[in-house]
Design an enzyme around this catalytic site. Sequence first.
Site, short mmCIF file in Angstrom:
data_model
loop_
_atom_site.label_atom_id
_atom_site.label_comp_id
_atom_site.label_asym_id
_atom_site.label_seq_id
_atom_site.Cartn_x
_atom_site.Cartn_y
_atom_site.Cartn_z
CG HIS A 141 -1.82 0.95 1.18
ND1 HIS A 141 -1.74 2.40 1.57
CD2 HIS A 141 -3.24 0.92 0.81
CE1 HIS A 141 -2.84 3.27 1.29
NE2 HIS A 141 -3.69 2.25 1.12
CD GLU A 163 -5.41 1.97 -2.90
OE1 GLU A 163 -6.52 2.04 -2.48
OE2 GLU A 163 -4.61 1.89 -2.30
P1 PGA Z 1 -9.33 6.43 0.73
O1 PGA Z 1 -8.10 5.28 1.01
O2 PGA Z 1 -10.37 5.68 0.25
O3 PGA Z 1 -9.54 7.08 2.02
O4 PGA Z 1 -8.66 7.40 -0.25
C1 PGA Z 1 -7.89 4.42 0.07
C2 PGA Z 1 -6.87 3.52 0.31
O5 PGA Z 1 -6.10 3.94 1.20
O6 PGA Z 1 -6.80 2.21 -0.04
#
Ligand code: PGA
Length: 244
Positions: free
Chosen positions: A93, A163
Amino acid sequence: MTFVIANWKMNFTFNDVVEYCNQLSKVIEKEQECKLIIAAPMLYLSSLVKLFPGLTFAGQNVSFLSEKYSSRTGDVSAAMLASCFVKYCIIGHSERRLYNFETNATTRQKAQNCIDEEIIPIICVGESLSSRNNGDYISDIKQQLIESIPAFVNGKAFIIAYEPIWAVGTGLIPSTSQIQEVYELIDKTIMTIAKPTAIVYGGSVNSTNISDILCVEQIGGILLGSAALRLSELTQIIHILGNK
Ligand code: PGA
């Protein structure tokens, strides 16, 4: 089947999560359209797995060491997660890459450790804002993919989470065509390596913008951060997916 991955990050007391899961269990019984996975703090996982057999839980991290046991204070191996019946684990992540100095190489090793223990890794990739703005994002994401995916993953279950770092926790969200472009890139880049179980999108998804994200071809699901901290918001999202 659409994946909804709810990443609690470092939130909630144990009492909070038991209450949350009690409520959620009632909702989820009726919703068959999506596969909900809750990425819970490591400390709570084994209790949650036992208390809520109808829910699916994931780790948010795992040790990069491939040994089952080792003299590494504070580390938890993939074998330990598997011994507690954890079926999925988020790997690489952007918050771990940023604050814990994790790299593509550690991500790859962690993903391999998960696969060896039959835990499905959710491998995160995504570009920074400067990479997006200066046009390097295509080569940056490509490199992350090539370096983060284990070599012998073909035939094994694994999930890719796209992401964009600039969308995580910021309220900013890429356009459908921007997400689409990266999905095509992911497809093209890993086609020769392996076929993922799903490619999910994460970064500021909520019940208001999810319909746009669902327009992306081949969307395999979503990864939620802040939206998953409110049960009402999560259940609304699950409901929207059920009616899509
Ligand atoms: P968020 O986080 O939905 O608060 O942007 C997503 C993530 O960290 O995977």
